[in-house]
Design a protein around this motif. Structure first.
Motif, short mmCIF file in Angstrom:
data_model
loop_
_atom_site.label_atom_id
_atom_site.label_comp_id
_atom_site.label_asym_id
_atom_site.label_seq_id
_atom_site.Cartn_x
_atom_site.Cartn_y
_atom_site.Cartn_z
N THR A 180 0.86 -1.18 0.00
CA THR A 180 0.00 0.00 0.00
C THR A 180 0.90 1.24 0.00
O THR A 180 1.90 1.26 0.71
CB THR A 180 -0.86 0.03 1.29
N LEU A 181 0.52 2.22 -0.76
CA LEU A 181 1.32 3.45 -0.79
C LEU A 181 1.27 4.13 0.57
O LEU A 181 0.24 4.11 1.25
CB LEU A 181 0.76 4.41 -1.85
N THR A 182 2.38 4.75 0.95
CA THR A 182 2.36 5.51 2.20
C THR A 182 1.58 6.80 1.96
O THR A 182 1.37 7.21 0.81
CB THR A 182 3.78 5.89 2.64
N GLY A 183 1.18 7.44 3.06
CA GLY A 183 0.46 8.71 2.96
C GLY A 183 1.28 9.73 2.18
O GLY A 183 0.75 10.47 1.34
N ALA A 184 2.57 9.76 2.47
CA ALA A 184 3.43 10.74 1.81
C ALA A 184 3.49 10.47 0.30
O ALA A 184 3.44 11.40 -0.51
CB ALA A 184 4.84 10.67 2.41
N GLN A 185 3.57 9.21 -0.07
CA GLN A 185 3.60 8.89 -1.51
C GLN A 185 2.30 9.33 -2.18
O GLN A 185 2.31 9.91 -3.26
CB GLN A 185 3.80 7.37 -1.71
N GLN A 186 1.18 9.07 -1.50
CA GLN A 186 -0.10 9.46 -2.08
C GLN A 186 -0.20 10.97 -2.26
O GLN A 186 -0.66 11.46 -3.29
CB GLN A 186 -1.26 8.97 -1.19
N ARG A 187 0.28 11.70 -1.26
CA ARG A 187 0.22 13.16 -1.33
C ARG A 187 1.05 13.67 -2.51
O ARG A 187 0.61 14.51 -3.30
CB ARG A 187 0.75 13.75 -0.02
N VAL A 188 2.24 13.11 -2.64
CA VAL A 188 3.14 13.57 -3.69
C VAL A 188 2.60 13.20 -5.08
O VAL A 188 2.68 13.99 -6.02
CB VAL A 188 4.54 12.94 -3.45
N ILE A 189 2.02 12.03 -5.18
CA ILE A 189 1.42 11.61 -6.46
C ILE A 189 0.30 12.59 -6.84
O ILE A 189 0.19 13.00 -8.00
CB ILE A 189 0.90 10.16 -6.37
N ALA A 190 -0.47 13.02 -5.84
CA ALA A 190 -1.55 13.97 -6.11
C ALA A 190 -0.98 15.32 -6.56
O ALA A 190 -1.52 15.97 -7.45
CB ALA A 190 -2.42 14.14 -4.87
N GLU A 191 0.12 15.75 -5.94
CA GLU A 191 0.74 17.03 -6.32
C GLU A 191 1.21 16.99 -7.78
O GLU A 191 1.03 17.94 -8.54
CB GLU A 191 1.93 17.35 -5.41
N ILE A 192 1.78 15.87 -8.15
CA ILE A 192 2.28 15.72 -9.52
C ILE A 192 1.10 15.69 -10.50
O ILE A 192 1.14 16.32 -11.56
CB ILE A 192 3.15 14.46 -9.64
N ASP A 193 0.07 14.98 -10.11
CA ASP A 193 -1.15 14.90 -10.93
C ASP A 193 -1.66 16.31 -11.25
O ASP A 193 -1.94 16.65 -12.40
CB ASP A 193 -2.19 14.09 -10.13
N GLN A 194 -1.72 17.15 -10.22
CA GLN A 194 -2.16 18.54 -10.41
C GLN A 194 -1.26 19.28 -11.39
O GLN A 194 -1.72 19.97 -12.28
CB GLN A 194 -2.15 19.29 -9.06
N ASP A 195 0.03 19.15 -11.19
CA ASP A 195 1.01 19.83 -12.05
C ASP A 195 0.83 19.44 -13.50
O ASP A 195 0.88 20.27 -14.41
CB ASP A 195 2.44 19.44 -11.64
N LEU A 196 0.65 18.15 -13.73
CA LEU A 196 0.58 17.65 -15.11
C LEU A 196 -0.64 18.18 -15.84
O LEU A 196 -0.64 18.32 -17.05
CB LEU A 196 0.57 16.12 -15.12
N GLN A 197 -1.68 18.51 -15.08
CA GLN A 197 -2.91 19.00 -15.70
C GLN A 197 -2.79 20.44 -16.20
O GLN A 197 -3.64 20.92 -16.93
CB GLN A 197 -4.08 18.90 -14.72
N ARG A 198 -1.73 21.12 -15.76
CA ARG A 198 -1.59 22.53 -16.14
C ARG A 198 -0.99 22.66 -17.54
O ARG A 198 -0.36 21.75 -18.05
CB ARG A 198 -0.68 23.25 -15.14
N THR A 199 -1.14 23.87 -18.09
CA THR A 199 -0.55 24.11 -19.41
C THR A 199 0.84 24.72 -19.29
O THR A 199 1.44 25.11 -20.27
CB THR A 199 -1.45 25.05 -20.24
N GLN A 200 1.35 24.83 -18.05
CA GLN A 200 2.75 25.21 -17.89
C GLN A 200 3.55 23.96 -17.56
O GLN A 200 3.04 23.07 -16.88
CB GLN A 200 2.94 26.18 -16.72
N PRO A 201 4.78 23.92 -18.02
CA PRO A 201 5.57 22.72 -17.74
C PRO A 201 5.81 22.56 -16.24
O PRO A 201 6.18 23.51 -15.56
CB PRO A 201 6.88 22.94 -18.50
N MET A 202 5.59 21.37 -15.74
CA MET A 202 5.94 21.07 -14.35
C MET A 202 7.46 21.13 -14.24
O MET A 202 8.19 20.74 -15.14
CB MET A 202 5.46 19.65 -14.02
N ASN A 203 7.93 21.66 -13.13
CA ASN A 203 9.36 21.58 -12.82
C ASN A 203 9.44 21.27 -11.33
O ASN A 203 9.58 22.15 -10.50
CB ASN A 203 10.06 22.90 -13.14
#
Ligand code: ADP
Ligand code: MG
Length: 687
Positions: A257-280
């Motif tokens: 099972t993913l740790t809480g921290a992994q889940q949080r970070v995955i969600a942050e990346i998910d948000q970034d990817l949805q934007r029209t600016q490049p994630m960095n």
């Protein structure tokens, strides 16, 4: 200038060249060339009042001169004022000085007061000036200088720059008041020519003038980072919608099972990817915190929307391991994982290139081979760098450029999203300064069931005991890494050391099965050794630092590091992270050779006292300064001269806030400030 070959006849450098050697060219360079210390030439001390060790200025008359011949030539002059007597000693001298110190001469002398042999007090080689001239009104600055450039000459050049230089404040009164800062002109003036009573506050940097200088420096840096961030906001990337299908499948298929921290970070990346600016985004997580699976989730999101993903790792060993892991996770979901490294045959490489160009390969894992000219991607929408600090700026840019090229049919100048992973934690203050143009995600939680590694220090002469310990562990079915001494001077010597250590261990530990892994082996050999170790066909793996990153063998429970004092703190932490990956208690044994240098002692102490990567990074920053962390990133960026990342974290926060304010509300002021501090180095407001 320094690049030119040395001429046989060296011309004496001009004053301007000497100044340039100190980095002093523009007025601002001179203005912030701050004193190392100060001398008090504002008063004349009475001889009777002098204390041993004090730096003093006296005016006195020579009452007696003696020229000694034995044991070597010396000039002694006894001088006296109305209060007492003192001996001046010159250990080498010119005839003119014999005249200068003639009996009856009245002189102003400046120097350190020392305990004399016959007399109570003496000065050795004091500075001599004309008595009776006006005294200095402020302390006299002593600057860092270079051979051939005298203090008076440097002082004059700096004073001229101060007088000529425009000391107009780049901060408005309102801003200064808000942060409790004094104005720029009085800050620099006081730093160069302070009143006597300020000297100690200036030397220990508790003076408000220092706060102002440090704040200004940090502000310039924050402003340039703000500008970089603003420029980035103008860039375009393809928006990648959240995954509906694959992430769910991946989650269900995972054996953990993913740790809480992994889940949080995955969600942050998910948000970034949805934007029209490049994630960095920089993904930080201590060794073993589980960054790879986070990368897998990011990859899956991009792949589901039809984008290709490239994951670049700095070493073949690490790339290979990622390839295996990611294939195991993603192939069952029907994702095509491909592999590109320097060790492919030309035919294999051609085929791989074809699959990559056609888009049949959806995730491509590899080393720097990924940025070779022949590689053309097909809609590369996400770029992942593991151990990002090991790549140069150019290498990262190159992969990003390939992404842009591959998406040309989707729109003009689209950049791929970028995820940077690092197991070398960046101390908070450093993240706030040099990295503040990045978004940072932190995995601050280890997967459950890990037992912290126990660290022990062991003097090298107890090597035999260590061998017994190794035998015992192997009998219990555990495996051991044995890291051989680091030889930085030459690769050949390092290889020799590795082979010697291996042979010695194989002999002493027989019949245990000992393997060897070093950087000069080709990747097939390396992989074979790693595979045997992973399959527990080897008991002990003698290795160089090639195992430093990524290697993951949970059954290995002992990490022995020979000559641990030669390794850096970050390296030691990485190596230690290779054990403690299973359920059994693991040990990291740091063998050291006495005597230890002060720095080595500090490092080993830090390793012993904590296993927290962030704590270790913070201590490393204290011990070594920021240079090492910045690595390749520092090129083109200024290092801080005045502010100290370790001690000035409050100022950093204030400067960050102020930068945001100025950038928004007082852009001209902001531009003037950056111009003053960074000059042409910065392309501020380039747009
Ligand atoms: P690192 O952050 O150092 O790159 P890895 O991604 O290699 O760490 O993960 C270390 C090990 O932990 C791997 O074997 C990985 O499969 C495992 N792992 C990752 N996340 C979890 C989790 N949530 N629970 C259990 N094991 C995990
Ligand atoms: Mg990793």
């Amino acid at each position: 200038m320094p690049d030119q070959p040395q001429k046989k006849i060296q011309k004496k450098p001009t004053p301007a060249q000497l100044l340039e050697r100190l980095g002093l060219v523009k007025d601002m360079d001179f203005i912030v060339h701050l004193p190392l210390r100060y001398e008090d030439q504002t008063q004349i001390h009475e001889i009777a009042s002098l204390a041993i060790g004090e730096y003093a200025q006296i005016e006195a008359t020579v009452t007696q001169q003696t020229l000694l011949q034995h044991p070597r030539k010396q000039l002694h002059a006894l001088v006296r004022d109305h209060s007492g007597e003192l001996l001046v000693r010159l250990l080498h001298f010119y005839p003119s000085q014999i005249k200068q110190f003639a009996e009856g001469s009245f002189l102003r002398l400046r120097g350190e007061v020392r305990r004399g042999f016959n007399t109570a007090l003496e000065m050795v080689h004091p500075k001599v000036t004309q008595a009776g001239t006006p005294l200095a009104a402020t302390l006299t600055p002593i600057y860092p200088t270079t051979d051939g450039l005298s203090q008076p000459a440097l002082r004059k050049a700096i004073l001229e720059a101060l007088e000529r230089g425009n000391l107009i404040d780049t901060l408005s009164e309102k801003v200064r008041e808000h942060y409790g800062l004094i104005d720029f002109a009085s800050a620099v003036t006081q730093l160069h020519y302070p009143a006597v009573e300020q000297s100690s506050a200036l030397l220990n940097q508790s003076h408000p003038a220092w706060d102002r200088i440090k704040f200004d420096e940090l502000l310039a840096q924050q402003l340039s980072l703000t500008a970089a961030r603003a420029r980035r906001a103008l860039l375009k990337a393809p928006a990648i919608a959240s995954s509906k299908k694959l992430t769910h499948q991946l989650t269900t298929a995972l054996s953990f099972t993913l740790t809480g921290a992994q889940q949080r970070v995955i969600a942050e990346i998910d948000q970034d990817l949805q934007r029209t600016q490049p994630m960095n985004r920089l993904l930080q997580g201590d060794v073993g915190s589980g960054k790879t699976i986070v990368a897998a989730f990011a990859a899956v999101q991009a792949i589901e929307q039809g984008y290709q993903v490239a994951l670049m790792a700095p070493t073949e060993l690490l790339a290979e391991q990622h390839q295996q892991k990611l294939t195991a996770w993603l192939a069952p979901l029907g994702i095509q994982v491909d592999w590109l490294s320097g060790s492919l045959t030309p035919a294999q490489r051609r085929q791989a290139n074809e699959r990559i160009a056609l888009g049949t390969s959806q995730l491509i894992v590899g080393t720097q081979a990924l940025i070779q000219e022949t590689v053309q991607f097909h809609q590369l929408g996400l770029v992942i760098l593991d151990e990002q600090h090991r790549f140069g700026v150019e290498q990262r840019l190159e992969l990003s450029r390939k992404g842009t090229l591959s998406m040309a049919q989707l729109g003009a100048d689209l950049l791929p999203h970028q995820l940077n992973m690092s197991a070398t934690p960046i101390p908070r203050t450093l993240a706030l300064t040099f990295y503040s143009d990045l978004d940072v995600s932190i995995i601050d939680e280890l997967p459950p069931g890990r037992t912290p590694v126990q660290t022990k220090l062991l003097a090298a002469d107890r090597r035999l005991e260590m061998m017994d310990r190794v035998r015992l562990a192997v009998q219990e079915g555990q495996q051991v890494y044995w890291v051989c001494p680091l030889v930085e001077e030459s690769e050949a010597l390092q290889l020799q050391t590795a082979v010697d250590t291996y042979e010695q261990m194989a002999q002493e530990l027989a019949p245990l099965r000992v393997g060897l892994l070093h950087g000069r082996m080709n990747s097939a050999e390396k992989n074979q050794v790693m595979a045997s170790f992973r399959a527990a066909e080897l008991d002990v793996l003698v290795a160089t630092t090639v195992i430093e990153v990524g290697v993951d063998v949970p059954n290995a429970t002992i990490m022995v590091i020979e000559h641990a004092e030669r390794y850096g703190l970050a390296q030691l932490h990485q190596l230690r992270g290779r054990v403690g990956r299973g359920h059994k208690v693991s040990f990291c044994i740091l063998m050291y050779q006495a005597p230890l240098s002060a720095v080595a002692r500090e490092r080993l102490r830090a390793m012993y006292e904590t296993t927290d990567g962030f704590e270790i990074a913070q201590r490393d920053l204290t011990i070594r300064g920021p240079g090492e962390f910045l690595g390749v990133r520092q090129s083109g960026q200024m290092l801080l001269r005045f502010a100290n990342l370790d001690q000035d974290s409050d100022l950093i926060l204030q400067a960050k806030e102020c930068a945001a304010y100025l950038y928004q509300h007082q852009p001209e002021q902001a531009a003037a400030h950056v111009q003053r501090w960074l000059g042409a180095k910065e392309e501020f407001l380039r747009g």
